[in-house]
Design a protein around this motif. Sequence first.
Motif, PDB file in Angstrom:
ATOM      1  N   ARG A 179      -4.604   1.987  20.122  1.00 36.79           N
ATOM      2  CA  ARG A 179      -5.760   1.340  19.481  1.00 36.79           C
ATOM      3  C   ARG A 179      -6.933   1.252  20.446  1.00 36.79           C
ATOM      4  N   LEU A 180      -8.105   1.683  19.977  1.00 39.54           N
ATOM      5  CA  LEU A 180      -9.329   1.464  20.753  1.00 39.54           C
ATOM      6  C   LEU A 180     -10.241   0.557  19.942  1.00 39.54           C
TER       7      LEU A 180
ATOM      8  N   ALA B 286     -13.512  -0.916   9.670  1.00 36.90           N
ATOM      9  CA  ALA B 286     -12.871  -1.870  10.580  1.00 36.90           C
ATOM     10  C   ALA B 286     -13.314  -1.538  12.003  1.00 36.90           C
ATOM     11  N   PRO B 287     -13.334  -2.524  12.877  1.00 40.37           N
ATOM     12  CA  PRO B 287     -13.807  -2.267  14.242  1.00 40.37           C
ATOM     13  C   PRO B 287     -12.744  -1.649  15.154  1.00 40.37           C
ATOM     14  N   TYR B 288     -11.636  -1.178  14.573  1.00 42.13           N
ATOM     15  CA  TYR B 288     -10.579  -0.571  15.379  1.00 42.13           C
ATOM     16  C   TYR B 288     -10.359   0.873  14.984  1.00 42.13           C
ATOM     17  N   VAL B 289     -10.139   1.703  16.010  1.00 41.56           N
ATOM     18  CA  VAL B 289      -9.823   3.101  15.806  1.00 41.56           C
ATOM     19  C   VAL B 289      -8.369   3.279  16.254  1.00 41.56           C
ATOM     20  N   TRP B 290      -7.595   3.940  15.420  1.00 40.51           N
ATOM     21  CA  TRP B 290      -6.149   4.094  15.650  1.00 40.51           C
ATOM     22  C   TRP B 290      -5.903   5.567  15.887  1.00 40.51           C
ATOM     23  N   VAL B 291      -5.425   5.913  17.068  1.00 42.70           N
ATOM     24  CA  VAL B 291      -5.382   7.307  17.498  1.00 42.70           C
ATOM     25  C   VAL B 291      -3.936   7.742  17.686  1.00 42.70           C
ATOM     26  N   LYS B 292      -3.616   8.931  17.248  1.00 40.45           N
ATOM     27  CA  LYS B 292      -2.285   9.496  17.511  1.00 40.45           C
ATOM     28  C   LYS B 292      -2.301   9.999  18.940  1.00 40.45           C
TER      29      LYS B 292
ATOM     30  N   THR C  49      -4.435  -0.977  12.739  1.00 35.95           N
ATOM     31  CA  THR C  49      -4.655   0.428  12.349  1.00 35.95           C
ATOM     32  C   THR C  49      -6.071   0.727  11.849  1.00 35.95           C
ATOM     33  N   GLY C  50      -6.847  -0.316  11.535  1.00 39.09           N
ATOM     34  CA  GLY C  50      -8.192  -0.093  11.011  1.00 39.09           C
ATOM     35  C   GLY C  50      -8.180   0.385   9.559  1.00 39.09           C
ATOM     36  N   ALA C  51      -6.995   0.413   8.937  1.00 36.68           N
ATOM     37  CA  ALA C  51      -6.901   0.855   7.535  1.00 36.68           C
ATOM     38  C   ALA C  51      -7.412  -0.246   6.604  1.00 36.68           C
ATOM     39  N   VAL C  52      -7.815   0.156   5.399  1.00 31.78           N
ATOM     40  CA  VAL C  52      -8.215  -0.828   4.391  1.00 31.78           C
ATOM     41  C   VAL C  52      -7.288  -0.717   3.186  1.00 31.78           C
ATOM     42  N   ALA C  53      -7.298  -1.758   2.361  1.00 32.46           N
ATOM     43  CA  ALA C  53      -6.485  -1.734   1.148  1.00 32.46           C
ATOM     44  C   ALA C  53      -7.407  -1.566  -0.043  1.00 32.46           C
ATOM     45  N   THR C  54      -7.092  -0.600  -0.883  1.00 31.80           N
ATOM     46  CA  THR C  54      -7.869  -0.427  -2.112  1.00 31.80           C
ATOM     47  C   THR C  54      -7.462  -1.520  -3.097  1.00 31.80           C
ATOM     48  N   ALA C  55      -8.255  -1.641  -4.157  1.00 30.73           N
ATOM     49  CA  ALA C  55      -7.913  -2.617  -5.196  1.00 30.73           C
ATOM     50  C   ALA C  55      -6.550  -2.271  -5.801  1.00 30.73           C
ATOM     51  N   ALA C  56      -6.256  -0.979  -5.904  1.00 26.92           N
ATOM     52  CA  ALA C  56      -4.976  -0.562  -6.501  1.00 26.92           C
ATOM     53  C   ALA C  56      -3.804  -1.004  -5.617  1.00 26.92           C
ATOM     54  N   THR C  57      -3.960  -0.853  -4.312  1.00 25.78           N
ATOM     55  CA  THR C  57      -2.890  -1.282  -3.395  1.00 25.78           C
ATOM     56  C   THR C  57      -2.681  -2.792  -3.502  1.00 25.78           C
ATOM     57  N   LEU C  58      -3.778  -3.526  -3.478  1.00 24.56           N
ATOM     58  CA  LEU C  58      -3.645  -4.990  -3.547  1.00 24.56           C
ATOM     59  C   LEU C  58      -3.036  -5.416  -4.875  1.00 24.56           C
ATOM     60  N   LYS C  59      -3.433  -4.727  -5.943  1.00 23.56           N
ATOM     61  CA  LYS C  59      -2.903  -5.065  -7.264  1.00 23.56           C
ATOM     62  C   LYS C  59      -1.384  -4.875  -7.295  1.00 23.56           C
TER      63      LYS C  59
ATOM     64  N   ILE D 149     -12.671  16.138  20.305  1.00 18.40           N
ATOM     65  CA  ILE D 149     -11.822  16.647  21.399  1.00 18.40           C
ATOM     66  C   ILE D 149     -10.362  16.788  20.967  1.00 18.40           C
ATOM     67  N   GLY D 150     -10.136  16.730  19.664  1.00 13.58           N
ATOM     68  CA  GLY D 150      -8.835  17.163  19.153  1.00 13.58           C
ATOM     69  C   GLY D 150      -7.838  16.077  18.791  1.00 13.58           C
ATOM     70  N   PHE D 151      -8.248  14.806  18.827  1.00 12.46           N
ATOM     71  CA  PHE D 151      -7.312  13.745  18.437  1.00 12.46           C
ATOM     72  C   PHE D 151      -7.225  13.612  16.921  1.00 12.46           C
ATOM     73  N   GLN D 152      -6.077  13.134  16.471  1.00  7.52           N
ATOM     74  CA  GLN D 152      -5.945  12.661  15.092  1.00  7.52           C
ATOM     75  C   GLN D 152      -6.425  11.219  15.111  1.00  7.52           C
ATOM     76  N   VAL D 153      -7.481  10.926  14.372  1.00 10.50           N
ATOM     77  CA  VAL D 153      -8.086   9.598  14.446  1.00 10.50           C
ATOM     78  C   VAL D 153      -8.048   8.924  13.077  1.00 10.50           C
TER      79      VAL D 153
END
Length: 416
Positions: free
Chosen positions: A390-391, A347-353, A191-201, A337-341
């Motif tokens: 995923r792109l 992260a080197p990945y883009v996760w597109v709806k 997904t290319g998402a990251v975890a904040t310190a709060a999430t990891l905690k 062009i209108g995607f939810q990105v």
Amino acid sequence: MVQINSNYLKLKAGYLFPEIGRRVAAFKAEHPEAPIIRMGIGDVTEPLAPAVTQAMHRAVDDMARRETFQGYGPTEQGYLWLREKIAAQDFLARRAEVRADEIFVSDGSKCDTANILDILAQGANVIAVTDPVYPVYVDTNVMHGNTGPMSERGEYEGLVYLPTTAENGFVPPLPEGKVDLIYLCYPNNPTGAVATAATLKKFVDYARENDALILFDAAYEAYITNPAIPHSIYEIEGAREVAIEFRSFSKTAGFTGVRCAFIVIPKTLTGKAADGSRVDLHRLWSRRHSTKFNGVSYITQRGAEAVYSEEGRQQVRQTIDFYMENAAILRRTLTEIGFQVYGGGDAPYVWVKTPRGLSSWEFFDLLLGRFNVVGTPGSGFGAAGEGYFRLSAFNSRANVEEAMARLTRDAAALAE
Ligand SMILES: Cc1ncc(COP(=O)(O)O)c(C=O)c1O
């Protein structure tokens, strides 16, 4: 007659990438002239840093002289000169307490994340994975006998799935009940998402309360640009009691074809034996590693060491910046062009709806057929990835620009 490990028969036929390969090959057979651009598989495209190849050349010369020749390393764990640099620069510099003797150098995080199951009980642990997920975590648990068969929904019985979707901001919920093992991967593939310190905690606290072990895969940590995002789980207080971390030179320094990674097992980690006693996980892994592995080649470890030199660091950073500029182009164009990105910032990945409620594979076929662009269907990473795509930013600039130009030119086809 020899008995096989029947757990393998539970595996879903075909891994995601062979199916992509099959569809692309079929399309090519019908349209041999089609100028296909592959933005699917997460392999790097840029050459190794000059500091790395120079160090490897010098290491080859060492091997050619009796005085400097190297046979088996002094330990299977990896040369100390490499482990000390890893500990100092990757961890201590970020106030994460990891010592050189807690690091095991290996030939890849794929093997490490799979092999770690060797030291954990078979079929006795409740295991949680995020959904979508890097498929290796799931498949290796199936092979190891830690799951039942696959259900209609495409989930293995016995695994606890933590869905990450746009609705929860791609932050996995804590498991509802008690689990023993949790796989986390940040920055996340796919997904290319990251975890904040709060999430990891939150996860570290859960693991401490429930006596669980976190397997933290940080293969993409070098792509984090936001200074507030932790690179290592050991930046979080208490993580040394509950987490193993996996790191790889594959995406950090373009080593996918060289093969070098490492695993951190703090000496403070324990697990429970069948008789209820506490056993040191570091000692178990050390026993496994030195029995089943004879170390990464001297030449490769010298190459990895050069990643920590002044010029190595700069060169590797330049390449990462290059990929991240690709990611920015993908994000910008797709948004225009209108995607939810999602993803692509750290992260080197883009996760597109996918547009118009298309399924992941329908969108795959549309991109391939109409635009000759290959990506990865989100549903291949788990049921919650359905409706996403995923792109990858691992590509030449020319390919990224051409792929985006094709989509922009014919954006109406995506909205139809
Ligand atoms: C999340 C994640 N972990 C591990 C790996 C494998 O890394 P390695 O090349 O070190 O085996 C990958 C490779 O794509 C990955 O995406």
